[in-house]
Design a protein around this motif. Structure first.
Motif, PDB file in Angstrom:
ATOM      1  N   LYS A 176       0.833  -1.199   0.000  1.00 15.88           N
ATOM      2  CA  LYS A 176       0.000   0.000   0.000  1.00 15.88           C
ATOM      3  C   LYS A 176       0.875   1.260   0.000  1.00 15.88           C
ATOM      4  O   LYS A 176       0.603   2.215  -0.719  1.00 15.88           O
ATOM      5  N   LYS A 177       1.955   1.246   0.791  1.00 18.91           N
ATOM      6  CA  LYS A 177       2.873   2.382   0.850  1.00 18.91           C
ATOM      7  C   LYS A 177       3.581   2.575  -0.485  1.00 18.91           C
ATOM      8  O   LYS A 177       3.775   3.697  -0.939  1.00 18.91           O
ATOM      9  N   ARG A 188       1.172   4.097  -3.014  1.00 16.55           N
ATOM     10  CA  ARG A 188       0.974   5.503  -2.672  1.00 16.55           C
ATOM     11  C   ARG A 188       2.181   6.326  -3.141  1.00 16.55           C
ATOM     12  O   ARG A 188       2.017   7.407  -3.693  1.00 16.55           O
ATOM     13  N   ARG A 248     -16.492   8.760   4.854  1.00 20.89           N
ATOM     14  CA  ARG A 248     -15.327   7.884   4.771  1.00 20.89           C
ATOM     15  C   ARG A 248     -14.455   8.355   3.607  1.00 20.89           C
ATOM     16  O   ARG A 248     -14.954   8.682   2.538  1.00 20.89           O
ATOM     17  N   ASP A 287     -10.369   7.534   1.673  1.00 20.75           N
ATOM     18  CA  ASP A 287      -9.420   6.425   1.511  1.00 20.75           C
ATOM     19  C   ASP A 287      -8.510   6.246   2.715  1.00 20.75           C
ATOM     20  O   ASP A 287      -8.162   5.128   3.071  1.00 20.75           O
ATOM     21  N   ASP A 288      -8.106   7.328   3.359  1.00 21.66           N
ATOM     22  CA  ASP A 288      -7.165   7.201   4.479  1.00 21.66           C
ATOM     23  C   ASP A 288      -7.654   7.905   5.739  1.00 21.66           C
ATOM     24  O   ASP A 288      -6.883   8.424   6.515  1.00 21.66           O
ATOM     25  N   GLY A 289      -8.965   7.906   5.948  1.00 19.25           N
ATOM     26  CA  GLY A 289      -9.502   8.506   7.155  1.00 19.25           C
ATOM     27  C   GLY A 289     -10.954   8.916   6.981  1.00 19.25           C
ATOM     28  O   GLY A 289     -11.713   8.259   6.272  1.00 19.25           O
ATOM     29  N   PHE A 347      -7.364  11.421  10.349  1.00 19.71           N
ATOM     30  CA  PHE A 347      -6.572  10.351   9.737  1.00 19.71           C
ATOM     31  C   PHE A 347      -6.919   9.008  10.346  1.00 19.71           C
ATOM     32  O   PHE A 347      -7.433   8.922  11.461  1.00 19.71           O
ATOM     33  N   GLU A 348      -6.616   7.916   9.622  1.00 17.90           N
ATOM     34  CA  GLU A 348      -6.960   6.553  10.058  1.00 17.90           C
ATOM     35  C   GLU A 348      -6.554   6.266  11.485  1.00 17.90           C
ATOM     36  O   GLU A 348      -7.339   5.738  12.245  1.00 17.90           O
ATOM     37  N   ASN A 349      -5.316   6.579  11.859  1.00 16.84           N
ATOM     38  CA  ASN A 349      -4.848   6.226  13.201  1.00 16.84           C
ATOM     39  C   ASN A 349      -5.602   6.999  14.294  1.00 16.84           C
ATOM     40  O   ASN A 349      -5.629   6.584  15.426  1.00 16.84           O
ATOM     41  N   GLY A 370      -6.458   2.066  12.513  1.00 19.09           N
ATOM     42  CA  GLY A 370      -5.130   1.746  12.010  1.00 19.09           C
ATOM     43  C   GLY A 370      -4.131   2.010  12.970  1.00 19.09           C
ATOM     44  O   GLY A 370      -3.233   2.204  13.428  1.00 19.09           O
TER      45      GLY A 370
END
Length: 100
Positions: free
Chosen positions: A3-4, A7, A57, A59-61, A93-95, A100
């Motif tokens: 994934k990284k 990106r 929603r 893609d990353d958060g 963000f996701e975290n 995540g």
């Protein structure tokens, strides 16, 4: 790891080829008209909606919009037009969402 790498490749292509980041990297495009309308493209679905809050929603958060008197004027699979008094728009963000 994969994934990284994807990106990074998308980001590299965006910078080198001067392509729009919102298209290449699935970033949200947010257009506001004063504090009365907000148009969001490239979202992945509505997580929560009430008269004073909307969570989308990404893609990353998530995108958190707070205000009052919210009405969804238009909703499509990846686009939404929200009307009402907008007080704040926050990217989470996701975290920070616990995913995540």
């Amino acid at each position: 790891m994969m994934k990284k790498m994807r990106r990074w490749v998308k980001q590299w292509m965006t910078e080198r080829m001067e392509l729009p980041a919102d298209v290449m990297m699935n970033l949200p495009r947010i257009t506001m008209v004063g504090h009365l309308h907000i148009y969001i493209e490239n979202h992945r679905g509505v997580l929560r909606f009430s008269r004073d809050e909307m969570r989308l929603r990404l893609d990353d958060g998530q995108l958190l919009i707070r205000g009052s008197g919210f009405v969804i004027k238009t909703i499509l699979p990846e686009e939404i037009l929200l009307e009402g008094k907008i007080i704040s728009v926050q990217y989470v963000f996701e975290n920070e969402t616990g995913r995540g």
